[in-house]
Enzyme design. Structure first.
Site, PDB file in Angstrom:
ATOM      1  N   HIS A 145      47.040  45.001  43.694  1.00  8.49           N
ATOM      2  CA  HIS A 145      46.117  45.990  43.126  1.00  8.49           C
ATOM      3  C   HIS A 145      46.540  47.411  43.476  1.00  8.49           C
ATOM      4  CE1 HIS A 145      42.987  45.969  46.713  1.00  8.49           C
ATOM      5  NE2 HIS A 145      44.019  46.722  46.977  1.00  8.49           N
ATOM      6  N   GLU A 150      42.177  45.246  40.131  1.00  8.93           N
ATOM      7  CA  GLU A 150      42.546  43.913  40.589  1.00  8.93           C
ATOM      8  C   GLU A 150      43.365  43.207  39.502  1.00  8.93           C
ATOM      9  OE1 GLU A 150      42.010  43.697  43.596  1.00  8.93           O
ATOM     10  OE2 GLU A 150      39.929  43.751  44.248  1.00  8.93           O
TER      11      GLU A 150
END
Ligand code: PGA
Length: 246
Positions: A145, A150
């Site tokens: 990330h 993410e």
């Protein structure tokens, strides 16, 4: 993506701090994109030292932080905002009315989830109104990330509310005194927001980061590894120490 390898973490931190100092000396109202976590702490300490010992004046810079946990007031000691005040803003003399966080709070009150898109749009607008980010600092999380983009984040993503990945929450558990206390959501700048910065310095130090650096260099535009989106940006430099270099 260009990679710059330094003999030591301290040497890398000095170099990045010197680059920021040079930018600010040329443009006292430069716009900095900032990151939290273990990775940038030495750069922040070096900026504070430059202020103390060399009179570096950071009082006019504008700053935008990458992300903030949902539900944590700016005054909460566990917020990224409070962390930044302790690690950089106060020791480096950055004016607190010139810093900006995607924190989902307005006038000290949390904004309702349905209204967060408006707050996120306002954060994007504030970056544009400031003239865009001159230099963005980044770390890489163990799931690839950048900010809290993410795995699964797209190249076109903008500032938004996201659900945190289990590893991200695990990595924050000690700080929060247990996994159950770690927020489940956060607001993060998007990948597209980050890629609009004119220069990006991605820092990675220590052997634990070596595999992450390898994968970042070997992958292009893969949503499963958000750091791979950085490959398309000519102004990105990966700044590593010997242990993280591959
Ligand atoms: P770290 O986190 O700096 O604490 O290693 C990096 C990140 O998650 O972006």
């Amino acid at each position: 993506m260009e990679m710059q390898v330094f003999e030591s973490r301290a040497a890398a931190e000095r170099d990045v701090a010197r680059e920021i100092a040079g930018l600010v000396r040329r443009r006292p109202d430069a716009v900095l994109g900032l990151a939290t976590g273990n990775t940038p702490t030495g750069v922040y300490a070096e900026l504070a030292r430059l202020r103390r010992e060399e009179g570096l004046d950071l009082s006019r810079v504008r700053t935008f932080n990458l992300d903030e946990y949902c539900g944590l007031a700016p005054t909460n000691p566990r917020s990224f905002r409070a962390w930044m005040e302790r690690e950089l803003f106060v020791p480096a003399g950055i004016a607190l009315d010139r810093v900006c966080f995607p924190d989902g709070f307005e006038a000290g009150h949390p904004v309702r989830v349905e209204e967060l898109p408006r707050v996120c749009d306002a954060f994007e607008r504030a970056i544009r109104d400031a003239g865009g980010i001159d230099l963005q600092l980044l770390g890489i999380g163990r799931n690839g990330h950048i900010g809290f983009n993410e795995p699964g984040s797209t190249r076109a993503s903008r500032t938004r509310r996201v659900e945190l990945h289990p590893w991200t929450r695990e990595d924050a558990a000690a700080e929060f005194g247990g996994l159950e206390h770690v927020p489940t959501h956060a607001i993060t700048m998007g990948v597209a927001t980050i890629l609009e910065a004119r220069a990006v310095r991605v820092l990675a130090f220590g052997a634990k980061k070596r595999a992450l650096v390898r994968r970042t260099l070997d992958t292009a535009n893969d949503p499963a590894w958000p750091a791979s989106f950085l490959c398309a940006h000519a102004g990105v430099r990966l700044v590593v120490d010997r242990e993280a270099a591959t």
